[in-house]
Design a protein around this motif. Structure first.
Motif, short mmCIF file in Angstrom:
data_model
loop_
_atom_site.label_atom_id
_atom_site.label_comp_id
_atom_site.label_asym_id
_atom_site.label_seq_id
_atom_site.Cartn_x
_atom_site.Cartn_y
_atom_site.Cartn_z
N LYS A 187 0.82 -1.20 0.00
CA LYS A 187 0.00 0.00 0.00
C LYS A 187 0.86 1.25 0.00
O LYS A 187 1.87 1.34 0.69
N ARG A 188 0.43 2.24 -0.76
CA ARG A 188 1.14 3.50 -0.80
C ARG A 188 1.10 4.17 0.57
O ARG A 188 0.05 4.25 1.20
N ILE A 197 -11.12 5.77 -13.87
CA ILE A 197 -11.05 4.81 -12.77
C ILE A 197 -10.75 5.53 -11.47
O ILE A 197 -10.09 6.57 -11.46
N ARG A 198 -11.25 4.97 -10.36
CA ARG A 198 -10.99 5.50 -9.03
C ARG A 198 -10.13 4.52 -8.23
O ARG A 198 -9.95 3.39 -8.62
N GLU A 199 -9.62 5.00 -7.10
CA GLU A 199 -8.81 4.13 -6.24
C GLU A 199 -9.64 2.94 -5.76
O GLU A 199 -10.78 3.08 -5.35
N GLY A 200 -9.04 1.74 -5.85
CA GLY A 200 -9.71 0.52 -5.42
C GLY A 200 -10.52 -0.15 -6.50
O GLY A 200 -10.97 -1.28 -6.32
N ASP A 252 1.01 12.30 -11.07
CA ASP A 252 1.00 12.04 -9.63
C ASP A 252 0.07 10.90 -9.22
O ASP A 252 0.16 10.40 -8.10
N GLU A 253 -0.83 10.49 -10.09
CA GLU A 253 -1.72 9.37 -9.76
C GLU A 253 -1.00 8.05 -10.04
O GLU A 253 -0.17 7.95 -10.94
N SER A 254 -1.33 7.03 -9.26
CA SER A 254 -0.66 5.73 -9.38
C SER A 254 -1.65 4.69 -9.89
O SER A 254 -2.60 4.32 -9.21
N LEU A 255 -1.42 4.21 -11.12
CA LEU A 255 -2.22 3.16 -11.72
C LEU A 255 -1.32 1.97 -12.04
O LEU A 255 -0.10 2.10 -12.12
N SER A 256 -1.92 0.82 -12.24
CA SER A 256 -1.17 -0.36 -12.66
C SER A 256 -2.01 -1.14 -13.66
O SER A 256 -3.23 -0.95 -13.76
N CYS A 257 -1.35 -2.01 -14.40
CA CYS A 257 -2.08 -2.92 -15.28
C CYS A 257 -1.50 -4.32 -15.11
O CYS A 257 -0.30 -4.49 -14.91
N THR A 258 -2.37 -5.31 -15.17
CA THR A 258 -1.98 -6.70 -14.99
C THR A 258 -2.39 -7.51 -16.21
O THR A 258 -3.54 -7.45 -16.63
N LEU A 259 -1.44 -8.24 -16.78
CA LEU A 259 -1.70 -9.12 -17.91
C LEU A 259 -1.84 -10.55 -17.40
O LEU A 259 -1.01 -11.02 -16.62
N ILE A 260 -2.86 -11.25 -17.87
CA ILE A 260 -3.08 -12.64 -17.51
C ILE A 260 -3.21 -13.44 -18.79
O ILE A 260 -4.12 -13.23 -19.59
N GLY A 261 -2.28 -14.37 -19.00
CA GLY A 261 -2.27 -15.15 -20.22
C GLY A 261 -3.13 -16.38 -20.13
O GLY A 261 -3.50 -16.83 -19.04
N PRO A 262 -3.47 -17.01 -21.26
CA PRO A 262 -4.29 -18.23 -21.26
C PRO A 262 -3.65 -19.37 -20.48
O PRO A 262 -4.35 -20.23 -19.94
N GLY A 263 -2.30 -19.41 -20.39
CA GLY A 263 -1.63 -20.46 -19.64
C GLY A 263 -1.50 -20.18 -18.17
O GLY A 263 -0.90 -20.96 -17.43
N GLY A 264 -2.03 -19.05 -17.70
CA GLY A 264 -1.98 -18.73 -16.29
C GLY A 264 -0.85 -17.81 -15.88
O GLY A 264 -0.72 -17.46 -14.71
N ALA A 265 0.01 -17.41 -16.81
CA ALA A 265 1.09 -16.49 -16.50
C ALA A 265 0.51 -15.12 -16.16
O ALA A 265 -0.40 -14.63 -16.84
N VAL A 266 1.05 -14.50 -15.10
CA VAL A 266 0.53 -13.21 -14.62
C VAL A 266 1.69 -12.22 -14.54
O VAL A 266 2.74 -12.53 -13.99
N PHE A 267 1.48 -11.03 -15.08
CA PHE A 267 2.50 -10.00 -15.05
C PHE A 267 1.83 -8.68 -14.69
O PHE A 267 0.85 -8.29 -15.31
N GLY A 288 -6.76 1.08 -10.06
CA GLY A 288 -6.46 2.36 -9.44
C GLY A 288 -5.72 2.14 -8.13
O GLY A 288 -6.33 1.85 -7.11
N GLU A 289 -4.39 2.25 -8.15
CA GLU A 289 -3.58 1.98 -6.97
C GLU A 289 -3.74 3.08 -5.92
O GLU A 289 -4.06 2.82 -4.77
N SER A 290 -3.44 4.31 -6.34
CA SER A 290 -3.55 5.46 -5.44
C SER A 290 -4.02 6.65 -6.27
O SER A 290 -3.24 7.28 -6.98
N VAL A 291 -5.32 6.93 -6.18
CA VAL A 291 -5.96 7.95 -7.01
C VAL A 291 -6.77 8.88 -6.11
O VAL A 291 -7.57 8.41 -5.29
N ARG A 292 -6.55 10.17 -6.23
CA ARG A 292 -7.23 11.11 -5.34
C ARG A 292 -8.73 11.17 -5.62
O ARG A 292 -9.54 11.10 -4.70
N GLU A 293 -9.14 11.30 -6.87
CA GLU A 293 -10.56 11.32 -7.22
C GLU A 293 -10.82 10.24 -8.27
O GLU A 293 -11.15 9.12 -7.95
N ASP A 294 -10.70 10.59 -9.52
CA ASP A 294 -10.69 9.60 -10.58
C ASP A 294 -9.77 10.11 -11.69
O ASP A 294 -9.45 11.29 -11.75
#
Length: 444
Positions: A285-286, A345-348, A374-389, A424-430
């Motif tokens: 957590k930030r 997107i909003r935080e959470g 200044d806003e903190s976002l992330s993206c997660t890739l999930i492959g058909p074989g179950g690999a997660v990045f 939305g990792e750490s976002v003040r509003e959206d």
């Protein structure tokens, strides 16, 4: 090719996925709650599949005179163990294999207490002087002994039953650590003069690894030692000298090394640095995550929530991905086909998208950007074989509210439906964001 082939909004849920950046994928599940102690003493220790920590004793009559409790958690079995319910002023835990150690007041002195997970037995290592900051590796235990200003480094070998004095001279020596047959510690030769000393127990060779500006707590693993000094993370070995892992000074603490990973806390987030390729990943957590500890299959840390509520969290690493799949930052992407989608997107919150990959595709690239740096976002890739990045802004080595990464394999990446989750990792509003996919295939 129509845009709908590339993107379809699947769902939006109020959860932040756990994961990792390019070089060091975390599992798609986690972080897991290990414990919620009233107060944690020092930093948790970790080794193998166990997490060890010390907290204030919760039973009222045990809370007198600095009584503390020793706890352990096994990540494989998911079981918690109360090792010792009453330990006077216990602190400085460490663990290696089946052996845990910590310091504990016993009568008028301070001794090192040992716990064997395999036998369930507790024993003590006693000398005539005060013993502090024990560290264990295999059958050897090192610690600092004596009063501040005149401390020395001592070692006990459980196999031979021998006790050794490692430091020599009149300098104050403290903060030891051990890995196999190498011991490191800090030596103060003058009021403001410090050196990190490395001692080889076999050859007797001694080297100065670095000269920090303040007292530090070096940590060693695999022949490499890390510490933080003036907001920078330093890595050193007798063969390669000193390397600075961070570019600019920042509030950093708790630097630790395990296998090929260096972790620390930076501005309330846990940073994992993969020494094999130099990539870094954020988790936790930030403004709330500190005191990392590295296990064989994951990382643990301490979170402080609202109202000062503490928790210990554990995030496993993902299993190695199949088929020679390479995931890495991409400063430049070369499109063949393209699809675009976006939203706010909003935080959470977490928005899901899907990409259908055709057989024969050898690479896909993602260009994910948002409007406010200044806003903190992330993206997660999930492959058909179950690999997660999982990727954050720092994973492409540029804090610019933009993430560009590529997934490639000479043999072809797994065809089928790939998912992308924007969080939305750490976002003040959206905050507004956009995603662009690029696809390339052999022969195109």
């Amino acid at each position: 090719m129509k845009r709908e082939r590339f993107f379809a909004l699947v769902a939006a849920v109020s959860v932040v996925l756990a994961g990792t950046g390019a070089a060091m994928p975390f599992a798609d599940e986690g972080p897991f709650l290990v414990a919620q102690p009233d107060a944690i003493v020092g930093t948790p220790a970790a080794g193998g599949d166990r997490i060890l920590w010390i907290e204030l004793a919760t039973v009222p009559e045990f809370a007198l005179f600095g009584d503390r409790a020793i706890h352990a958690y096994n990540t494989t079995s998911g079981t918690a163990t109360l090792i010792r319910s009453r330990a006077a002023n216990a602190r400085s835990p460490d663990i290696d294999g089946d052996l845990a150690v910590w310091e504990e007041e016993r009568g008028t002195t301070t001794d090192i207490v040992l716990y064997n997970f395999r036998t369930g037995t507790v024993s003590a290592l006693h000398t005539a002087a005060l013993q502090h900051n024990p560290r264990v590796s295999g059958s050897r235990i090192v610690w600092e002994e004596g009063f501040d200003g005149e401390r020395g480094i001592r070692m006990y070998d459980m196999t031979t039953g021998s006790l050794y004095g490692l430091s020599t001279g009149k300098n104050d020596c403290f903060a030891p650590d051990i890995d196999g047959t190498t011991v490191v510690w800090v030596e103060q030769s003058d009021r403001d003069a410090y050196a990190i000393v490395s001692a080889d127990l076999v050859s007797g060779r001694r080297d100065v690894l670095g000269v920090p500006s303040v007292p530090v707590s070096p940590r060693i693993d695999g022949g490499r030692t890390v510490w933080e000094d003036e907001g920078l993370i330093q890595l050193a070995s007798t063969e390669d000298g000193v390397t600075t892992l961070t570019r600019e000074p920042a509030p950093r603490s708790g630097a630790i090394i395990g296998e090929a990973i260096v972790a620390w806390s930076e501005e309330g987030r846990i940073i994992c640095h993969d020494l094999s390729d130099g990539q870094t990943t954020r988790t936790g957590k930030r403004q709330a995550s500190t005191k990392p500890a590295i296990l064989d299959d994951g990382i643990a840390w301490v979170d402080e929530g609202n109202g000062g509520v503490l928790s210990i969290r554990y995030q496993p690493f993902a299993s190695p991905h199949p088929g020679g799949l390479q995931v890495e930052p991409a400063a430049v992407v070369t499109p063949v086909s393209m699809g675009t989608q976006g939203g706010r997107i909003r935080e959470g919150e977490c928005a899901w998208y899907a990409l259908d990959v055709s057989p024969g595709t050898t690479g896909i690239s993602l260009d994910f950007s948002w409007e406010i740096v200044d806003e903190s976002l992330s993206c997660t890739l999930i492959g058909p074989g179950g690999a997660v990045f999982r990727f954050t802004d720092s994973d492409d080595e540029a804090m610019d509210a933009r993430i560009r990464v590529s997934v490639t394999s000479p043999a072809g990446i797994i065809p089928g439906r790939w998912y992308c989750a924007v969080s939305g990792e750490s976002v003040r509003e959206d905050v507004s964001y956009a995603i662009v996919w690029y696809e390339s295939a052999t022969g195109r």
